[in-house]
Scaffold this motif. Structure first.
Motif, PDB file in Angstrom:
ATOM      1  N   UNK A  30       0.828  -1.209   0.000  1.00  0.00           N
ATOM      2  CA  UNK A  30       0.000   0.000   0.000  1.00  0.00           C
ATOM      3  C   UNK A  30       0.863   1.259   0.000  1.00  0.00           C
ATOM      4  N   UNK A  31       1.966   1.231   0.743  1.00  0.00           N
ATOM      5  CA  UNK A  31       2.888   2.368   0.711  1.00  0.00           C
ATOM      6  C   UNK A  31       3.603   2.432  -0.632  1.00  0.00           C
ATOM      7  N   UNK A  32       4.095   1.287  -1.106  1.00  0.00           N
ATOM      8  CA  UNK A  32       4.858   1.272  -2.359  1.00  0.00           C
ATOM      9  C   UNK A  32       4.046   1.825  -3.522  1.00  0.00           C
ATOM     10  N   UNK A 191       2.771   3.130   9.513  1.00  0.00           N
ATOM     11  CA  UNK A 191       2.106   2.774   8.271  1.00  0.00           C
ATOM     12  C   UNK A 191       0.686   3.356   8.306  1.00  0.00           C
ATOM     13  N   UNK A 192      -0.081   3.154   7.230  1.00  0.00           N
ATOM     14  CA  UNK A 192      -1.367   3.824   7.146  1.00  0.00           C
ATOM     15  C   UNK A 192      -2.550   2.892   6.930  1.00  0.00           C
ATOM     16  N   UNK A 193      -3.713   3.509   6.846  1.00  0.00           N
ATOM     17  CA  UNK A 193      -4.979   2.833   6.592  1.00  0.00           C
ATOM     18  C   UNK A 193      -5.759   3.689   5.594  1.00  0.00           C
ATOM     19  N   UNK A 381       2.971  10.650   1.908  1.00  0.00           N
ATOM     20  CA  UNK A 381       3.638  11.929   1.691  1.00  0.00           C
ATOM     21  C   UNK A 381       4.845  12.078   2.617  1.00  0.00           C
ATOM     22  N   UNK A 382       4.681  11.644   3.883  1.00  0.00           N
ATOM     23  CA  UNK A 382       5.810  11.711   4.821  1.00  0.00           C
ATOM     24  C   UNK A 382       6.958  10.827   4.348  1.00  0.00           C
ATOM     25  N   UNK A 384       7.562   9.763   1.296  1.00  0.00           N
ATOM     26  CA  UNK A 384       8.150  10.294   0.069  1.00  0.00           C
ATOM     27  C   UNK A 384       9.185  11.362   0.394  1.00  0.00           C
ATOM     28  N   UNK A 385       8.862  12.218   1.354  1.00  0.00           N
ATOM     29  CA  UNK A 385       9.818  13.233   1.761  1.00  0.00           C
ATOM     30  C   UNK A 385      11.082  12.626   2.357  1.00  0.00           C
ATOM     31  N   UNK A 386      10.915  11.598   3.188  1.00  0.00           N
ATOM     32  CA  UNK A 386      12.077  10.923   3.776  1.00  0.00           C
ATOM     33  C   UNK A 386      12.950  10.293   2.697  1.00  0.00           C
ATOM     34  N   UNK A 387      12.304   9.634   1.721  1.00  0.00           N
ATOM     35  CA  UNK A 387      13.063   8.961   0.675  1.00  0.00           C
ATOM     36  C   UNK A 387      13.741   9.951  -0.269  1.00  0.00           C
TER      37      UNK A 387
END
Length: 395
Positions: A30-32, A191-193, A381-382, A384-387
């Motif tokens: 889901x994150x990927x 992680x998210x939902x 979004x968080x 993506x900023x870290x990566x």
């Protein structure tokens, strides 16, 4: 299609959906898939019987490496790698091939535009360091809580020493991650939902009276045995109470036997695994969601507890325990009752009190808090900023 002008993100994980609608935890995918707008994403994950060796899944290029014959590729499904190794020590024989094939497969895709996201410090974190590209390592709990021996700690320190960034999914994990050292200060990034479109309230759905629901892997740290032990006392006061257990895992036979021993066969239904898309209907029907987390004998414990977020997102009240990670979900949330972990009597009392109070969740502010902390778009979004920051760091 890959874009030579964009950075490549290699995702390393041990848990990943085998196909669309799989019941295996899908949070890594889901994150990927939410990062495909910014990166060319390649997920390098273990193969399992029935899964494709290679496919495009929601924009993610998924590459599944073989580490044995079909019948032996059972190291990670239905329980997680640490559970399998503890219950079946012979599976340690699979680990060298599992590790080697992830590394050999991942290095085929690593180039000068590559950043790496390793989910779990051991084994994906080791592979990430060996790839010699900038990497972010995320701990989800078991790798910190359960792997505490001398050599696992040395390996974890070795991984953390070169990580460009480190995240943990709950505040309770920060002290353990920080103690490992490393050049990056660990931060909390759960992680998210999917709270925007999937795990939402439905005013038209009728809640079934005295219907308890459990969702999760059937492993020790989920505490489902404690809930079964609490059920006779609950039914002594409310005979109509019934329990639906949604999920699968290595403890299924022993839990079924426990239900029979306590004379609860007519009150407990083992539903089995359910795809994520079907879970909201269960949360919307139940009177109460019960998630009695507790520490396992190995030291492993819940890293976050996103099932609580799913239930609350669907407007279902929750009874859970006081394991540290739960605070990241439950703090300031209406509709959550916490009791001491591992205590069936306390759990029974809390369930009865919550059933007596009715299905109301309380202030609507709870949903706003959930969205701010756990909605996938904000979580992605968080990350993506870290990566992006990892991509500008030296390998």
């Amino acid at each position: 299609m890959t874009d030579p002008g964009r950075p490549r993100l290699i995702v390393l994980a041990t848990t990943y959906p085998r196909w669309h609608g799989d019941h295996e935890p899908g949070f890594v995918h889901e994150l990927a898939r939410r990062l495909t707008g910014r990166f060319d994403v390649v997920a390098v994950v273990p193969h399992a019987k029935g899964a494709k060796r290679r496919e495009i899944l929601d924009g993610v290029s998924v590459v599944r490496y073989r580490y044995g014959a079909d019948r032996w590729e059972t190291l990670v499904q239905d329980g997680g790698i640490t559970t399998h190794l503890r219950r079946s020590p012979w599976k340690w024989l699979l680990v060298p091939g599992f590790f080697l094939m992830q590394w050999l497969t991942a290095r085929r895709f690593a180039d000068d535009r590559t950043v790496v996201h390793a989910h779990w410090i051991v084994l994906p974190g080791i592979v990430a360091r060996l790839l010699r590209r900038p990497y972010l390592v995320t701990s989800h709990g078991a790798d910190l809580f359960a792997l505490r021996g001398r050599w696992p700690v040395r390996l974890k320190r070795w991984v953390m020493a070169r990580a460009s960034a480190t995240t943990v999914v709950s505040r309770s994990m920060l002290p353990l991650a920080t103690a490992l050292g490393g050049r990056a200060v660990p931060i909390v990034a759960p992680m998210g939902v999917d709270l925007a479109t999937r795990f939402t309230p439905d005013a038209a759905a009728a809640r079934e009276p005295d219907h308890l629901l459990f969702v999760g892997r059937l492993v020790e740290k989920k505490g489902i045995d404690i809930l079964i032990d609490a059920l006779p006392a609950i039914r002594a006061s409310r005979p109509s109470v019934r329990l639906s257990i949604v999920g699968h895992g290595p403890l299924l036979p022993s839990l079924q036997a426990r239900v029979v021993q306590r004379g609860l066969s007519s009150a407990v239904t083992f539903v089995g695994p359910v795809p994520s898309a079907s879970l909201p209907a269960w949360y919307r029907r139940a009177s109460l969601f019960v998630s009695p987390f507790r520490p396992a004998d190995s030291g492993d414990q819940e890293g976050l507890g996103l099932v609580l977020v799913e239930a609350l997102g669907c407007g279902c009240p929750v009874v859970t325990t006081d394991v540290p990670a739960v605070g990241d979900v439950a703090d300031d949330m209406a509709g959550v009752t916490r009791v001491a972990a591992g205590q069936a009597d306390a759990l029974a009392q809390a369930v009865l009190a919550r059933l007596e109070a009715g299905p109301s969740m309380g202030p609507l502010a709870t949903r706003d808090l959930l969205l701010e902390r756990f909605d996938w778009d904000r979580v992605a979004s968080r990350y993506a900023g870290l990566l992006d920051g990892v991509g500008s760091a030296p390998p």
